[in-house]
Design a protein around this motif. Structure first.
Motif, mmCIF file in Angstrom:
data_model
loop_
_atom_site.group_PDB
_atom_site.id
_atom_site.type_symbol
_atom_site.label_atom_id
_atom_site.label_comp_id
_atom_site.label_asym_id
_atom_site.label_seq_id
_atom_site.Cartn_x
_atom_site.Cartn_y
_atom_site.Cartn_z
ATOM 1 N N ALA A 1 -10.333 29.273 32.101
ATOM 2 C CA ALA A 1 -9.852 30.391 31.282
ATOM 3 C C ALA A 1 -8.854 31.267 32.026
ATOM 4 C CB ALA A 1 -11.035 31.235 30.807
ATOM 5 N N GLY A 2 -8.980 31.383 33.339
ATOM 6 C CA GLY A 2 -8.054 32.217 34.096
ATOM 7 C C GLY A 2 -6.633 31.698 34.083
ATOM 8 N N ASN A 3 -6.469 30.379 34.051
ATOM 9 C CA ASN A 3 -5.135 29.784 33.955
ATOM 10 C C ASN A 3 -4.653 29.696 32.521
ATOM 11 O OD1 ASN A 3 -4.547 29.079 36.746
ATOM 12 N ND2 ASN A 3 -6.208 27.583 36.575
ATOM 13 N N LYS A 4 -5.572 29.736 31.576
ATOM 14 C CA LYS A 4 -5.253 29.474 30.173
ATOM 15 C C LYS A 4 -4.923 30.730 29.378
ATOM 16 C CE LYS A 4 -7.542 27.676 25.989
ATOM 17 N NZ LYS A 4 -8.792 27.045 25.472
ATOM 18 N N GLU B 1 0.049 38.640 31.574
ATOM 19 C CA GLU B 1 0.266 37.744 30.436
ATOM 20 C C GLU B 1 0.654 36.336 30.841
ATOM 21 O OE1 GLU B 1 -0.393 39.255 27.087
ATOM 22 O OE2 GLU B 1 -1.364 40.116 28.852
ATOM 23 N N GLY B 2 1.106 36.142 32.070
ATOM 24 C CA GLY B 2 1.496 34.805 32.492
ATOM 25 C C GLY B 2 2.781 34.348 31.834
ATOM 26 N N ALA B 3 3.039 33.052 31.921
ATOM 27 C CA ALA B 3 4.281 32.486 31.387
ATOM 28 C C ALA B 3 4.355 32.683 29.875
ATOM 29 C CB ALA B 3 4.362 31.003 31.726
ATOM 30 N N THR B 4 5.559 32.939 29.389
ATOM 31 C CA THR B 4 5.762 33.162 27.962
ATOM 32 C C THR B 4 7.126 32.627 27.559
ATOM 33 O OG1 THR B 4 5.699 34.830 26.204
ATOM 34 C CG2 THR B 4 6.751 35.460 28.278
ATOM 35 N N THR C 1 1.985 29.912 28.380
ATOM 36 C CA THR C 1 2.849 28.797 27.996
ATOM 37 C C THR C 1 2.727 27.615 28.946
ATOM 38 O OG1 THR C 1 4.397 30.341 26.967
ATOM 39 C CG2 THR C 1 5.224 28.143 27.472
ATOM 40 N N ASP C 2 2.596 27.855 30.248
ATOM 41 C CA ASP C 2 2.492 26.725 31.175
ATOM 42 C C ASP C 2 1.230 25.910 30.913
ATOM 43 O OD1 ASP C 2 0.983 28.894 31.996
ATOM 44 O OD2 ASP C 2 1.316 28.572 34.133
ATOM 45 N N TRP C 3 0.130 26.587 30.583
ATOM 46 C CA TRP C 3 -1.106 25.865 30.261
ATOM 47 C C TRP C 3 -0.942 25.098 28.951
ATOM 48 C CZ3 TRP C 3 -4.881 24.941 26.741
ATOM 49 C CH2 TRP C 3 -6.095 24.431 27.203
ATOM 50 N N LEU C 4 -0.294 25.712 27.960
ATOM 51 C CA LEU C 4 -0.089 25.047 26.669
ATOM 52 C C LEU C 4 0.696 23.751 26.842
ATOM 53 C CD1 LEU C 4 -0.207 25.014 23.555
ATOM 54 C CD2 LEU C 4 1.911 26.349 23.571
ATOM 55 N N LEU C 5 1.733 23.771 27.667
ATOM 56 C CA LEU C 5 2.533 22.563 27.870
ATOM 57 C C LEU C 5 1.719 21.477 28.563
ATOM 58 C CD1 LEU C 5 5.932 24.182 28.925
ATOM 59 C CD2 LEU C 5 5.355 23.137 26.727
ATOM 60 N N ARG C 6 0.867 21.849 29.502
ATOM 61 C CA ARG C 6 -0.006 20.846 30.131
ATOM 62 C C ARG C 6 -0.995 20.280 29.114
ATOM 63 N NH1 ARG C 6 -3.511 22.335 34.009
ATOM 64 N NH2 ARG C 6 -3.307 24.593 33.840
ATOM 65 N N TRP C 7 -1.496 21.135 28.239
ATOM 66 C CA TRP C 7 -2.440 20.702 27.201
ATOM 67 C C TRP C 7 -1.780 19.739 26.223
ATOM 68 C CZ3 TRP C 7 -7.307 20.395 25.684
ATOM 69 C CH2 TRP C 7 -7.614 20.316 24.333
ATOM 70 N N GLN D 1 12.210 13.072 25.886
ATOM 71 C CA GLN D 1 11.913 13.306 24.477
ATOM 72 C C GLN D 1 10.628 14.116 24.319
ATOM 73 O OE1 GLN D 1 11.278 9.726 22.216
ATOM 74 N NE2 GLN D 1 11.020 10.786 20.277
ATOM 75 N N ALA D 2 9.607 13.762 25.102
ATOM 76 C CA ALA D 2 8.339 14.488 25.030
ATOM 77 C C ALA D 2 8.518 15.941 25.444
ATOM 78 C CB ALA D 2 7.299 13.804 25.916
ATOM 79 N N GLN D 3 9.284 16.167 26.515
ATOM 80 C CA GLN D 3 9.490 17.531 27.002
ATOM 81 C C GLN D 3 10.201 18.377 25.952
ATOM 82 O OE1 GLN D 3 8.118 18.188 29.971
ATOM 83 N NE2 GLN D 3 8.531 20.375 29.708
ATOM 84 N N ALA D 4 11.178 17.792 25.269
ATOM 85 C CA ALA D 4 11.919 18.529 24.249
ATOM 86 C C ALA D 4 11.017 18.909 23.076
ATOM 87 C CB ALA D 4 13.104 17.697 23.767
ATOM 88 N N LYS D 5 10.175 17.985 22.642
ATOM 89 C CA LYS D 5 9.293 18.271 21.511
ATOM 90 C C LYS D 5 8.225 19.296 21.887
ATOM 91 C CE LYS D 5 9.769 14.147 18.626
ATOM 92 N NZ LYS D 5 10.145 14.920 17.419
ATOM 93 N N MET D 6 7.683 19.192 23.098
ATOM 94 C CA MET D 6 6.676 20.166 23.523
ATOM 95 C C MET D 6 7.289 21.561 23.642
ATOM 96 S SD MET D 6 4.214 18.134 26.231
ATOM 97 C CE MET D 6 5.523 17.791 27.400
ATOM 98 N N ALA D 7 8.507 21.633 24.163
ATOM 99 C CA ALA D 7 9.184 22.929 24.268
ATOM 100 C C ALA D 7 9.452 23.509 22.883
ATOM 101 C CB ALA D 7 10.488 22.773 25.045
ATOM 102 N N ALA D 8 9.812 22.644 21.923
ATOM 103 C CA ALA D 8 10.049 23.111 20.557
ATOM 104 C C ALA D 8 8.765 23.655 19.939
ATOM 105 C CB ALA D 8 10.611 21.973 19.711
ATOM 106 N N LEU D 9 7.640 22.990 20.200
ATOM 107 C CA LEU D 9 6.363 23.476 19.687
ATOM 108 C C LEU D 9 6.000 24.827 20.292
ATOM 109 C CD1 LEU D 9 3.888 20.447 19.448
ATOM 110 C CD2 LEU D 9 4.558 22.007 17.633
#
Length: 562
Positions: A207-210, A258-261, A315-321, A345-353
């Motif tokens: 939870a601390g990273n998330k 708030e961490g990465a955003t 955001t960094d945790w979301l991208l890893r998830w 391609q995966a990186q672009a779609k994850m960033a868009a999400l």
């Protein structure tokens, strides 16, 4: 008699001596030996990570300026080149390796970390790693172990002692024990109460990273509920839990606050991003499992509201998830949408999400968020449909493709080959999108082709099953092209509906190789190929040397119902 007794005593002494040197059982966490120059402390914690503000110490008995040495083992499930990152000296098997790619063998590796606190500054240590098997991430607590001390030790008296330094790590574990967080939540180990399905609360281990600090405050202090169907016990939350807002991040070695955003999406990107969330063409059907802006999910499974995700999750945790959900939460029903895509391609779609989710409550409703009964059949119309899923008679890394004209097939990304094909309707995904999710899709219609065992290509010795490795796929004119390796040779395969009824055209494009390439023709499989591409020998086709591209048409005599 005397000699016999002497021999017996000697054997007993040897057995006792051997037992004294037996290896102690492996416990979780690492052992820290810390000193401030006057006093020292030895203790164990689940990870070596911390974020300490000025005036805070790694242990209540020590001053804020300290040196600490963590020792234990690093558990590796796979051999490979690993890089460990930390603002500290990191030793594995006695060699200092931080920041340098190093070949590490699977098993238990001796680990030592040395850190010196700089006076007056915020101190932060978070051990991270990466390898060819996974992207950079904090080393999970399950990778640490030691054979000396168990955690958590009793720290109440040390925290309350006169002159004790503020010690966030020990205070975190004291407070979470006091509030009984581990009763219901997974927390550096299984929860004490067995709760399943929709009643199982989320894990607190990461939870601390998330989670963002503002969201933790809303949940812990103000009783905000991201899962409204769950109830929190009365003794949890409120002002007593307010210190945990920062302590979760501090014990994880995460950035405070708030961490990465990411900024909210521009109006031109909203429509494209929301399309990814919906069930229409090109969508990932996220709304089948997640609520959206207060609307219940379109399926039976209910996940957290997507319009609150950016407010909740760093955001960094979301991208890893998004990249590999089962790595962060084994057994999750969340699909790995991007694991088989090319990295760019995966990186672009994850960033868009991630970007569209920053729109929060202002986002329009995605396509397919409807009330009432749902039809869970995927229909192929004028364009191909590509759907990653679980399906019978193939591995868990299956890619189902429906082609216009009523022909469909399954490509197995684990075995890098087409497993079967059928004619008629495409898929029933009821068990994939309802209940807890993760069930198998069902092929509709009549199966006309089932591949025999073994890969159809051989590089070198035709009698030896090759080693294959999936490299992803790309869409060309909306048709997938599958990239993989066979014994290290790059291969690209395209699959199309053949002109003949109940048949498929396979086109293979090979990378350079000096080895002989074989295509295995099998009993019961009708294989048609152009003359001149090779010579048939004992039920297999030896390709003409230098052949880089060839096509075969495959079919099977009598179809059968799925």
């Amino acid at each position: 008699m005397f000699r016999a007794r002497t021999l017996s005593l000697a054997i007993t002494a040897l057995l006792v001596s051997a037992g004294a040197f037996a290896q102690a059982p492996l416990q979780s966490g690492l052992v820290a030996t810390a000193s401030d120059g006057q006093r020292s402390a030895k203790f164990a914690l689940p990870t070596p990570n911390f974020t300490l503000l000025p005036g805070e110490s790694i242990h209540p008995a020590l001053k804020p300026e300290f040196k600490v040495e963590w020792q234990g083992v690093l558990k590796l499930s796979r051999s490979g080149r690993h890089t460990l990152h930390a603002d500290a000296k990191v030793f594995v098997d006695g060699k200092e390796i931080q920041g340098r790619p190093t070949q590490l063998e699977a098993g238990e590796r001796a680990l030592k970390i040395e850190f010196t606190r700089k006076p007056g500054a915020t101190a932060r240590l978070q051990l991270q790693w990466e390898s060819e098997h996974f992207a950079r991430e904090p080393v999970p607590h399950t990778a640490f172990g030691n054979r000396e001390l168990a955690w958590p030790g009793s720290v109440e008296e040390q925290l309350a002692a006169k002159g004790a330094s503020p010690a966030p790590l020990q205070e975190f574990h004291r407070l979470t024990r006091q509030l009984k967080c581990g009763e219901c939540h997974e927390f550096y180990g299984p929860a004490k109460r067995e709760l399943e399905g929709a009643e199982a609360p989320p894990s607190l281990t990461d939870a601390g990273n998330k989670l963002r600090a503002s969201w933790l405050a809303r949940v812990l202090v103000d009783n905000k509920r991201v899962r409204p169907w769950m109830k929190l016990a009365p003794e949890h939350g409120g002002e007593a839990a307010r210190p945990l807002v920062n302590l979760f991040a501090q014990q994880a070695g995460a950035e405070l606050g708030e961490g990465a955003t990411v900024p909210p999406p521009s109006p031109t990107h909203v429509a494209e991003g929301v399309k990814l969330l919906g069930k229409g063409e090109g969508g990932l059907a996220c709304i089948n499992c997640h609520d959206f802006a207060g609307h219940r999910s379109a399926g039976d499974l209910r996940g957290p509201d997507m319009t609150e995700m950016h407010a909740r999750i760093r955001t960094d945790w979301l991208l890893r998830w998004l990249r590999e959900p089962s790595r962060l939460q084994p057994g999750t029903a969340m699909p790995a949408f991007f694991s088989d895509m090319p990295a760019a391609q995966a990186q672009a779609k994850m960033a868009a999400l991630a970007s569209v989710l920053a729109g929060g409550k202002s986002l329009p409703l995605p396509e397919g968020l409807l009330e009432g009964p749902q039809d869970y059949r995927l229909v192929v119309r004028d364009e191909p449909v590509v759907f990653r899923t679980f399906i019978a008679d193939s591995s868990t890394r299956s890619i189902a493709v429906g082609l216009p004209g009523g022909v469909s097939y399954v490509f197995d990304a684990e075995q890098c080959r087409v497993r079967f094909a059928w004619s008629g309707e495409f898929l029933d995904v009821t068990k994939v999108w309802t209940g807890r999710g993760g069930g198998q899709a069902a092929a509709l219609g009549k199966r006309f082709f089932t591949a025999p065992d073994g890969h159809p290509l051989r590089i070198g010795n035709p009698d030896v099953e090759p080693t294959v490795k999936f490299r992803g796929y790309r869409l060309v004119n909306k048709l997938p092209e599958f990239d993989f390796e066979v014994n290290g040779v790059p291969v690209r395969q395209r699959v199309r509906k053949a002109t003949a009824e109940d048949s498929l055209d396979w086109e293979f494009e090979l990378g350079p190789t000096n080895e002989t390439v074989w295509y295995m023709t099998r009993t019961g499989i009708i294989t048609t190929f152009a003359s001149g591409i090779g010579q048939s020998e004992n039920g297999r086709l030896r390709l003409t040397p230098g052949t880089r591209r060839f096509e075969v048409m495959v079919s099977q005599g009598k179809g059968r119902a799925n």
